[in-house]
Design an enzyme around this catalytic site. Sequence first.
Site, PDB file in Angstrom:
ATOM      1  N   ASP A  95     -48.292 -12.480  14.617  1.00 47.27           N
ATOM      2  CA  ASP A  95     -49.949 -12.425  14.646  1.00 47.27           C
ATOM      3  C   ASP A  95     -50.470 -11.167  12.954  1.00 47.27           C
ATOM      4  O   ASP A  95     -51.534 -10.943  13.049  1.00 47.27           O
ATOM      5  CB  ASP A  95     -50.213 -11.152  15.053  1.00 47.27           C
ATOM      6  CG  ASP A  95     -49.565  -9.724  15.340  1.00 47.27           C
ATOM      7  OD1 ASP A  95     -48.300  -9.846  15.464  1.00 47.27           O
ATOM      8  OD2 ASP A  95     -50.163  -8.438  15.553  1.00 47.27           O
ATOM      9  N   ASP A 122     -44.571  -7.273  19.201  1.00 46.78           N
ATOM     10  CA  ASP A 122     -46.344  -6.137  18.899  1.00 46.78           C
ATOM     11  C   ASP A 122     -47.220  -7.142  18.497  1.00 46.78           C
ATOM     12  O   ASP A 122     -47.441  -7.410  17.777  1.00 46.78           O
ATOM     13  CB  ASP A 122     -45.946  -5.282  19.003  1.00 46.78           C
ATOM     14  CG  ASP A 122     -47.211  -3.949  19.226  1.00 46.78           C
ATOM     15  OD1 ASP A 122     -47.346  -4.281  20.568  1.00 46.78           O
ATOM     16  OD2 ASP A 122     -47.006  -3.234  18.562  1.00 46.78           O
ATOM     17  N   LYS A 125     -38.868  -7.795   7.732  1.00 46.84           N
ATOM     18  CA  LYS A 125     -40.222  -8.965   7.195  1.00 46.84           C
ATOM     19  C   LYS A 125     -41.432  -7.912   6.826  1.00 46.84           C
ATOM     20  O   LYS A 125     -41.107  -6.812   7.114  1.00 46.84           O
ATOM     21  CB  LYS A 125     -41.122  -9.081   9.054  1.00 46.84           C
ATOM     22  CG  LYS A 125     -40.667  -9.646   9.680  1.00 46.84           C
ATOM     23  CD  LYS A 125     -41.040 -10.571  11.303  1.00 46.84           C
ATOM     24  CE  LYS A 125     -40.897  -9.120  12.233  1.00 46.84           C
ATOM     25  NZ  LYS A 125     -41.584  -9.915  13.443  1.00 46.84           N
ATOM     26  N   ASP A 135     -42.528 -12.653  17.278  1.00 50.96           N
ATOM     27  CA  ASP A 135     -42.564 -11.517  16.847  1.00 50.96           C
ATOM     28  C   ASP A 135     -43.177 -11.063  18.400  1.00 50.96           C
ATOM     29  O   ASP A 135     -43.630 -11.490  19.187  1.00 50.96           O
ATOM     30  CB  ASP A 135     -44.201 -11.333  15.760  1.00 50.96           C
ATOM     31  CG  ASP A 135     -44.284  -9.448  16.055  1.00 50.96           C
ATOM     32  OD1 ASP A 135     -43.766  -9.006  15.627  1.00 50.96           O
ATOM     33  OD2 ASP A 135     -45.517  -9.617  16.028  1.00 50.96           O
TER      34      ASP A 135
END
Lengths: 254, 254
Positions: A206, A12, A181, A10
């Site tokens: 995250d 950010d 996602k 991922d």
Amino acid sequence: MRKYKGYLLDLDGTVYKGGKPFPEAVEFVQTLNKLSIPYLFVTNNSTTSPGNVAARLTKLGIPCENSQVLTSSLAAASYIKERSVKQSAYIIGEEGLKEILEKHDIREEEEEPGFVVVGLDRSLTYKKLEKACLAIRAGAHFLSTNQDAVLPTEQGLSPGNGAISAAITTATGKNPVFIGKPESIMIEQAQKKINLEKEEIVLIGDNYDTDILAGIRAGVDTIHVNTGVTTTKEVSDKEIQPTYKISSLSEWLL
Amino acid sequence: MRKYKGYLLDLDGTVYKGGKPFPEAVEFVQTLNKLSIPYLFVTNNSTTSPGNVAARLTKLGIPCENSQVLTSSLAAASYIKERSVKQSAYIIGEEGLKEILEKHDIREEEEEPGFVVVGLDRSLTYKKLEKACLAIRAGAHFLSTNQDAVLPTEQGLSPGNGAISAAITTATGKNPVFIGKPESIMIEQAQKKINLEKEEIVLIGDNYDTDILAGIRAGVDTIHVNTGVTTTKEVSDKEIQPTYKISSLSEWLL
């Protein structure tokens, strides 16, 4: 700690935050690159192109080719190409989405498109919503790049693409196919792109509700990092756990 | 068939359809007027003013004063006036809504309004949605004139105010207070306005899911007419029945 043959990352909250890269993430990706371990960046962002993402990462010291970026827009284009439905779309979205669909020979059409594709559009108007609804009622397939309810901005939490999609769902009674996602579509595409078996790859993210869930749904191992949206403590309370929970990428040995 | 002291009437599908009045409805309202039986028109439409509605009805031969029209915008203004909350609003909506709020000394405010009021807005933009969401997150009360999912137009079914409201709900996690039918708020206001007891009035409408349900929720008797959205047959299948089912207003004797 298993050795994986390929990594999906991922962006950010995992690799950078607010435009600043995490030093351990820079080092991690540099090591992947040095060891020739394949990796891909997988992002729900639909407004920018893989080229722009790759350029930004490279500038931050994170080695990345255009072909190592999978955005939800690119995944939407691939989804359309795989289907024997009229290859045209009415598009709500920004340049990143429009460019990528055009590049895949999916032409823009308002009246009777094969698809309505909805991504974040900060130039959204009532007219655009109306055209999307009429096209869906006329039989177009309804795709949405992602269901993110909000978009974090300097002002606070602005409406995300999930909010735009909800308006169309309410007016048409139709739910979209969500590409991004936490749905599994983009992860499955990433697996094909990286050309490894599901058991050989791992997804690092995250955000439990997008990244980790997407990995779980796609049947891919997951690593949660405590550097973004969901804290390790919050993750510990979830019914289905990621395969690994780590503080940051400095803990993961390649 | 009971004698009622006052009548609440829906407009579209009950009194007229596609701009054309039902002759029996014209006659019915003329008789109410002649017999000095109080009546009010109660409409979810938030985009036009009571004055405009009254002028249109008068032109169709249906006697109507401005004070005999309750729109969802007017009801929203009354709802705000009754509350000891900062009397300002960020407004998504058209002139009918803006005018009526201004007339009630509810001033427009973007940053920290007491309310966010959402009505159908065919000039909706992303910026407007964003301002509404930020204001609600900053503590503004979220009102919506009605939850109509679609707006029937010449082109088909365009997005209604329920669709706009759904976008804001998705982005904020907050449900609005819906003012219009099928909620009871507007009917309760109509009852006060007509100045009769609940038992003394009856609501006439064609749409089970808005008109009849609103009457049922407000504890007011209802008459369903088979001249609009819901057919008598469809109504017969509903668990909670209206007080009366008639084909058209020519069947109701005053």
